[in-house]
Design a protein around this motif. Structure first.
Motif: not given
Length: 251
Positions: A128-157
């Motif tokens: 779902g995040l990727v679908q929304e991210l792709g839509r934002k990029l296409r709306t702004s007529a931009e392309i990405a060269q790299a992708l970053t995934l961040t996971v936040t755990y229950a202990d906030r690490t």
């Protein structure tokens, strides 16, 4: 009585200097000479896949690109990408230079209602995040060269992973493939996840992308589907298009 001073003689006119080529022309000539022996992938806009395609036609260096006739490049890369590659191989790049400008990024995030253990829910959330991210990029007529995934755990690490895309893109299936590889690599089968975020890095104008047509037309169908989903999301809001089911063909 003193004699009047003799009239001063005018200085002889300075001979004109020989004409010199404009600075930009000199710079372009030097740039083109410097680039000739570099591999084709060193040219902006030529990624690994495009370089492999060019290599099948014996075009392996920037000098080869410069020496190839524009109609031939157009048949291989398409009109816009061929023109840009041919110009840049000759040291011509009309992109404005912005000193010290930080590369732009765009991101999306999802926070679970409660700490989530289910890997399937992690998987669907990333899609779902990727679908929304792709839509934002296409709306702004931009392309990405790299992708970053961040996971936040229950202990906030947090855990963060970044990967360079095979080709700069705003195409959702390509973004989804990389994002899911990052997610799988973290091995979150027993992790209690509080939130997920996906960020597109090192953005460039979409005009710099190189799109190669698939022989079976499958890629064209996906692009048309993306366009339809973008229109629906722009009209009714993100999430209206059914994220998980939409991406059944990406895995």
């Amino acid at each position: 009585m003193q004699d009047p001073p003799a009239p001063s003689r005018p200085w002889p006119p300075t001979p004109p200097r020989p004409a010199r080529p404009p600075w930009s022309a000199t710079t372009r000539t030097r740039s083109a000479a410097f680039l000739r022996t570099k591999p084709a992938s060193a040219l902006p806009g030529i990624g690994p896949k495009t370089a492999q395609t060019l290599a099948r036609y014996g075009i392996t260096t920037i000098g080869d690109i410069a020496d190839t006739q524009p109609p031939t490049l157009q048949r291989i890369l398409g009109t816009t990408a061929a023109r840009q590659a041919h110009d840049r191989a000759h040291g011509i790049d009309e992109r404005p230079v912005v000193p010290g400008a930080a590369p732009r990024t765009v991101s999306t995030s999802h926070r679970f209602e409660r700490d989530e253990l289910d890997p399937d829910r992690h998987h669907r959330a990333v899609l779902g995040l990727v679908q929304e991210l792709g839509r934002k990029l296409r709306t702004s007529a931009e392309i990405a060269q790299a992708l970053t995934l961040t996971v936040t755990y229950a202990d906030r690490t947090q855990t963060t992973r970044t990967r360079t895309l095979t080709e700069p893109t705003a195409h959702t299936p390509a973004l989804a493939t990389t994002a899911l590889e990052l997610l799988t690599g973290l091995g979150l089968q027993r992790a209690r996840v509080r939130a997920l975020a996906v960020r597109a890095e090192r953005l460039r104008p979409a005009e710099h992308t190189v799109r190669q047509l698939a022989l079976d037309g499958h890629d064209d169908k996906l692009h048309r589907l993306e366009t339809a989903l973008d229109k629906a999301a722009n009209r009714y809001g993100p999430g209206i298009t059914g994220t998980a089911s939409t991406f059944s063909w990406t895995t």
